[in-house]
Write a protein that holds these residues in place. Structure first.
Motif: not given
Length: 146
Positions: A80-96
């Motif tokens: 429902w949030a319309q985020a791709t797996q690549a976007e979520v991966s990039t987001f979490l990798r950068k956050l961590v």
């Protein structure tokens, strides 16, 4: 990190909308932040909560493989949030890794992903004897004491 008393209830409202997977309600909750500083403080809190839960559930900094597995699960669980797996991966990798988001993700995506990721992790990782907001209370207490 000192949590703003002005922003914290608004963050809870946005997280509640994300836990309930209600994009319109999340969008409305994000629009009530009174100014740019409130938005920055809210996103900082959502990012801190996300990072806290990741570290709490992985007994420290998650590995690249663990981070990727979480990203896959968030993308799968939150279409429902319309985020791709690549976007979520990039987001979490950068956050961590404590890296800036700006070079790979637009600020609007970071804002949505901060709340969606925090909500997903709070809702899916809380103890059996508590609700997601209880886990948020524990996360906030740890964030403020750090």
């Amino acid at each position: 990190m000192e949590i703003s008393k002005r922003v914290e209830p608004l963050v809870r409202s946005a997280l509640d909308a994300a836990v309930k997977r209600d994009f319109n309600r999340l969008d409305a909750a994000l629009k009530v932040f009174p100014d740019d500083q409130a938005v920055k403080d809210a996103v900082a809190l959502a990012l801190s909560v996300t990072l806290y839960v990741l570290r709490d559930t992985h007994n420290g900094k998650p590995s690249e493989q663990e981070t990727e597995a979480v990203a896959v699960e968030i993308a799968r669980a939150e279409p429902w949030a319309q985020a791709t797996q690549a976007e979520v991966s990039t987001f979490l990798r950068k956050l961590v890794n404590g890296e800036p988001f700006a070079d790979e993700l637009p600020s609007e995506s970071v804002i949505i992903l901060a709340f969606v990721s925090a909500a997903n992790l709070l809702a899916s990782c809380h103890r059996q004897d508590e609700e997601w907001w209880d886990y948020l209370d524990r996360a906030e207490a740890a964030i403020e004491s750090a």
